[in-house]
Design a protein around this motif. Structure first.
Motif, PDB file in Angstrom:
ATOM      1  N   HIS A  62       4.530  -2.692   3.063  1.00  0.00           N
ATOM      2  CA  HIS A  62       3.665  -2.075   4.070  1.00  0.00           C
ATOM      3  C   HIS A  62       2.374  -1.553   3.435  1.00  0.00           C
ATOM      4  N   GLN A  63       2.485  -0.886   2.301  1.00  0.00           N
ATOM      5  CA  GLN A  63       1.306  -0.339   1.638  1.00  0.00           C
ATOM      6  C   GLN A  63       0.387  -1.460   1.155  1.00  0.00           C
ATOM      7  N   ALA A  64       0.963  -2.566   0.671  1.00  0.00           N
ATOM      8  CA  ALA A  64       0.154  -3.697   0.216  1.00  0.00           C
ATOM      9  C   ALA A  64      -0.676  -4.260   1.368  1.00  0.00           C
ATOM     10  N   GLY A  65      -0.121  -4.253   2.569  1.00  0.00           N
ATOM     11  CA  GLY A  65      -0.866  -4.732   3.720  1.00  0.00           C
ATOM     12  C   GLY A  65      -1.952  -3.774   4.164  1.00  0.00           C
ATOM     13  N   ARG A  66      -1.825  -2.507   3.777  1.00  0.00           N
ATOM     14  CA  ARG A  66      -2.780  -1.494   4.209  1.00  0.00           C
ATOM     15  C   ARG A  66      -3.876  -1.251   3.168  1.00  0.00           C
ATOM     16  N   MET A  67      -3.486  -1.031   1.927  1.00  0.00           N
ATOM     17  CA  MET A  67      -4.435  -0.837   0.825  1.00  0.00           C
ATOM     18  C   MET A  67      -3.679  -0.972  -0.492  1.00  0.00           C
ATOM     19  N   CYS A  68      -4.011  -2.010  -1.247  1.00  0.00           N
ATOM     20  CA  CYS A  68      -3.272  -2.277  -2.482  1.00  0.00           C
ATOM     21  C   CYS A  68      -3.619  -1.312  -3.601  1.00  0.00           C
ATOM     22  N   THR A  69      -4.902  -1.006  -3.742  1.00  0.00           N
ATOM     23  CA  THR A  69      -5.298  -0.190  -4.884  1.00  0.00           C
ATOM     24  C   THR A  69      -6.506   0.667  -4.538  1.00  0.00           C
ATOM     25  N   LEU A  70      -6.708   1.708  -5.304  1.00  0.00           N
ATOM     26  CA  LEU A  70      -7.794   2.650  -5.065  1.00  0.00           C
ATOM     27  C   LEU A  70      -8.017   3.445  -6.341  1.00  0.00           C
ATOM     28  N   ALA A  71      -9.268   3.652  -6.710  1.00  0.00           N
ATOM     29  CA  ALA A  71      -9.572   4.431  -7.910  1.00  0.00           C
ATOM     30  C   ALA A  71      -9.062   5.861  -7.754  1.00  0.00           C
ATOM     31  N   PRO A  72      -8.660   6.496  -8.852  1.00  0.00           N
ATOM     32  CA  PRO A  72      -8.091   7.848  -8.754  1.00  0.00           C
ATOM     33  C   PRO A  72      -9.099   8.916  -8.345  1.00  0.00           C
ATOM     34  N   SER A  73     -10.378   8.604  -8.405  1.00  0.00           N
ATOM     35  CA  SER A  73     -11.385   9.591  -8.004  1.00  0.00           C
ATOM     36  C   SER A  73     -11.472   9.757  -6.495  1.00  0.00           C
ATOM     37  N   PHE A  74     -10.863   8.836  -5.746  1.00  0.00           N
ATOM     38  CA  PHE A  74     -10.820   8.948  -4.289  1.00  0.00           C
ATOM     39  C   PHE A  74      -9.517   9.614  -3.860  1.00  0.00           C
ATOM     40  N   GLY A  75      -9.550  10.227  -2.692  1.00  0.00           N
ATOM     41  CA  GLY A  75      -8.338  10.769  -2.116  1.00  0.00           C
ATOM     42  C   GLY A  75      -7.567   9.697  -1.367  1.00  0.00           C
ATOM     43  N   ALA A  76      -6.260   9.801  -1.387  1.00  0.00           N
ATOM     44  CA  ALA A  76      -5.411   8.848  -0.666  1.00  0.00           C
ATOM     45  C   ALA A  76      -4.207   9.605  -0.114  1.00  0.00           C
ATOM     46  N   GLY A 300      -2.014   7.237  -9.935  1.00  0.00           N
ATOM     47  CA  GLY A 300      -1.728   7.396  -8.513  1.00  0.00           C
ATOM     48  C   GLY A 300      -1.922   6.109  -7.734  1.00  0.00           C
ATOM     49  N   HIS A 301      -1.567   4.992  -8.323  1.00  0.00           N
ATOM     50  CA  HIS A 301      -1.720   3.684  -7.664  1.00  0.00           C
ATOM     51  C   HIS A 301      -1.014   3.698  -6.308  1.00  0.00           C
ATOM     52  N   PRO A 302      -1.694   3.279  -5.241  1.00  0.00           N
ATOM     53  CA  PRO A 302      -1.096   3.364  -3.902  1.00  0.00           C
ATOM     54  C   PRO A 302       0.260   2.670  -3.757  1.00  0.00           C
ATOM     55  N   LEU A 303       0.433   1.508  -4.372  1.00  0.00           N
ATOM     56  CA  LEU A 303       1.730   0.835  -4.269  1.00  0.00           C
ATOM     57  C   LEU A 303       2.822   1.652  -4.955  1.00  0.00           C
ATOM     58  N   ALA A 304       2.482   2.228  -6.099  1.00  0.00           N
ATOM     59  CA  ALA A 304       3.447   3.068  -6.814  1.00  0.00           C
ATOM     60  C   ALA A 304       3.780   4.306  -5.997  1.00  0.00           C
ATOM     61  N   CYS A 305       2.754   4.933  -5.424  1.00  0.00           N
ATOM     62  CA  CYS A 305       2.996   6.156  -4.645  1.00  0.00           C
ATOM     63  C   CYS A 305       3.816   5.877  -3.402  1.00  0.00           C
ATOM     64  N   ALA A 306       3.581   4.735  -2.776  1.00  0.00           N
ATOM     65  CA  ALA A 306       4.397   4.359  -1.612  1.00  0.00           C
ATOM     66  C   ALA A 306       5.854   4.181  -2.011  1.00  0.00           C
ATOM     67  N   SER A 307       6.076   3.594  -3.187  1.00  0.00           N
ATOM     68  CA  SER A 307       7.456   3.417  -3.650  1.00  0.00           C
ATOM     69  C   SER A 307       8.096   4.755  -3.994  1.00  0.00           C
ATOM     70  N   ILE A 308       7.303   5.714  -4.480  1.00  0.00           N
ATOM     71  CA  ILE A 308       7.821   7.059  -4.766  1.00  0.00           C
ATOM     72  C   ILE A 308       8.260   7.740  -3.480  1.00  0.00           C
ATOM     73  N   VAL A 309       7.402   7.714  -2.469  1.00  0.00           N
ATOM     74  CA  VAL A 309       7.734   8.354  -1.191  1.00  0.00           C
ATOM     75  C   VAL A 309       9.023   7.777  -0.623  1.00  0.00           C
ATOM     76  N   ALA A 310       9.138   6.459  -0.633  1.00  0.00           N
ATOM     77  CA  ALA A 310      10.348   5.821  -0.105  1.00  0.00           C
ATOM     78  C   ALA A 310      11.571   6.163  -0.943  1.00  0.00           C
ATOM     79  N   SER A 311      11.430   6.126  -2.259  1.00  0.00           N
ATOM     80  CA  SER A 311      12.571   6.380  -3.144  1.00  0.00           C
ATOM     81  C   SER A 311      13.083   7.805  -3.004  1.00  0.00           C
ATOM     82  N   LEU A 312      12.169   8.782  -3.020  1.00  0.00           N
ATOM     83  CA  LEU A 312      12.596  10.179  -2.913  1.00  0.00           C
ATOM     84  C   LEU A 312      13.215  10.455  -1.552  1.00  0.00           C
ATOM     85  N   THR A 313      12.704   9.781  -0.531  1.00  0.00           N
ATOM     86  CA  THR A 313      13.297   9.937   0.806  1.00  0.00           C
ATOM     87  C   THR A 313      14.742   9.445   0.813  1.00  0.00           C
TER      88      THR A 313
END
Length: 433
Positions: A62-76, A300-313
């Motif tokens: 789902h995250q890959a379809g929305r935004m794969c990557t983003l520099a850490p200087s931006f908020g996500a 804080g790679h978006p794909l990694a963070c999405a996997s963290i949210v799902a895993s901790l849930t």
């Protein structure tokens, strides 16, 4: 023979012969030839949710379809959510999270923070320890993996942690071992000059160097020593974090609050490379008005963070942390203790939650190890025979020096866990005969 295009870690390239894995599900994986193995070490101790957990796969997709990557200087939003979830689970006093790409660079940044905050050069680290393979992390590593890296470890001073079975302090009880290990650490600080020490780095439960569970009061004693001298306590929870030892963090087992806590592996079962540093109050306040000298393109790679949210849930909703504690005490400890009772090759059983080690000996009376102390990955022929016998029975544990380690996925079924331990016991019966 065609050359292998992959340069393999921790092995001579001409001797690399990896088993080619075709797929996996839950606590099992299989080869392209159709061999199935029960994954009793969760790959490298990281696969808490097992292979191909649908919730994590779906979150990354789902995250890959929305935004794969983003520099850490931006908020996500996904980055902030992952950080907040980690902070809610971390020991009290946690203020923020620096995301990295794995455990080794998390250790690098934790040590850099400690030196920046204190203005001191030295780090105290245990002999039996592993903190990663980057230059700074291998420098504070205590085991033989650091030997072949010239120049690593500048500013590192090593100490002996508690290990009653092979006590460096001639202790005869857990209480004695803890007290004498703390006295040793205090004396070392006195000799080095505590005003020169930035941090003490510990694995709250030592991982690949033996699953060494500290005596009651030891970690609290280390915390007190650090407080006495203005030293930062760094807890390396890369292997033990997020439920492995039957608590969210191994520090929680003894109520100890580190200044910095490193994590990786279990935070998302390694589905996407990620790690991080949980930053405590003292460090957070230091960098409130001054820039931190460090960062990573993929922090804080978006794909990694999405996997963290799902895993901790999943870990929370499925009660897997409490389940690990229950299985460890109700199933694993009694079964391994029973094995030790009738297999003289087993010198000691130790562990917490779903992190366990069987220490193998050639002679129980003298405690002579079955294989010499060596870096994980350098398997002695006797231990290679043990591993081969395990694999022949369809189970895949981890062997290091004279030990068999069991770090199964937290989602393993109770039946599979019992079957896996029985298979390891059968393999060790051959060694004992």
């Amino acid at each position: 023979m065609a050359s292998d295009p992959v340069f393999h870690p921790w092995v001579a390239q001409a001797k690399a012969a990896p088993v080619v894995v075709a797929g996996g599900a839950g606590a099992w994986f299989w080869t392209r030839e159709g061999e199935r193995f029960l994954d009793l070490h969760a790959q490298l101790g990281n696969l808490h949710l097992g292979h191909q957990h649908p919730a994590v796969v779906a979150a990354v997709t789902h995250q890959a379809g929305r935004m794969c990557t983003l520099a850490p200087s931006f908020g996500a939003e996904v980055r902030e959510r992952a950080a907040r979830m980690i902070l809610e689970l971390a020991p009290p006093g946690a203020r923020s999270v620096l995301f990295t790409t794995g455990g080794a660079d998390a250790v690098e940044h934790a040590l850099r923070m400690a030196r920046c905050v204190t203005g001191r050069p030295k780090v105290l680290a245990a002999h039996r320890s592993y903190h990663g393979a980057t230059e700074g992390a291998i420098g504070v590593t205590g085991d033989p993996r650091r030997w072949a890296v010239p120049g690593a470890g500048a500013g590192t001073v090593r100490f002996f942690g508690p290990y009653l079975y092979r006590s460096e302090f001639h202790a005869t009880s857990e209480e004695q071992e803890g007290e004498r290990a703390l006295a040793h650490l205090r004396r070392l600080l006195e000799l080095e000059g505590p005003h020169t020490v930035a941090a003490v780095i510990v694995e709250p439960v030592v991982g690949s160097n033996g699953v060494l569970v500290p005596p009651e009061g030891y970690l609290a004693g280390v915390r007190a020593l650090c407080d006495e001298h203005g030293i930062l306590l760094v807890a390396d929870e890369v292997m033990t974090g997020f439920g492995r030892c039957g608590a969210w963090f191994a520090c929680d087992l003894w109520g100890v609050r580190p200044d910095l806590l490193t994590f990786a592996k279990g935070v998302n079962s390694g589905y996407v490379p990620v790690g991080g540093v949980v930053v405590g109050e003292r460090v957070a306040e230091h960098f409130a008005e001054r820039p931190y000298p460090g960062g990573l393109t993929y922090s804080g790679h978006p794909l990694a963070c999405a996997s963290i949210v799902a895993s901790l849930t999943v870990l929370e909703e499925d009660g897997l942390v409490d389940r690990a504690a229950d299985l460890g005490e109700r199933v694993v400890r009694p079964l391994l203790t029973e094995l030790a009772g009738h297999l003289p090759v087993v010198g000691e059983v130790r562990g917490r939650g779903l992190a366990w080690a069987l220490e193998l000996v050639a002679d129980r009376a003298t405690r002579a190890p079955l294989a010499p102390y060596a870096a994980p990955g350098r398997v002695h022929p006797r231990m290679a025979e043990v591993l081969s016998a395990c694999r022949a029975r369809g189970v895949w544990p981890f062997v290091a020096a004279n030990r068999v380690h069991l770090f199964p996925p937290l989602v393993i079924t109770e039946d599979d866990l019992c079957t896996g331990i029985a298979a390891v016991g059968a393999a060790l019966t051959l060694e004992d005969s």
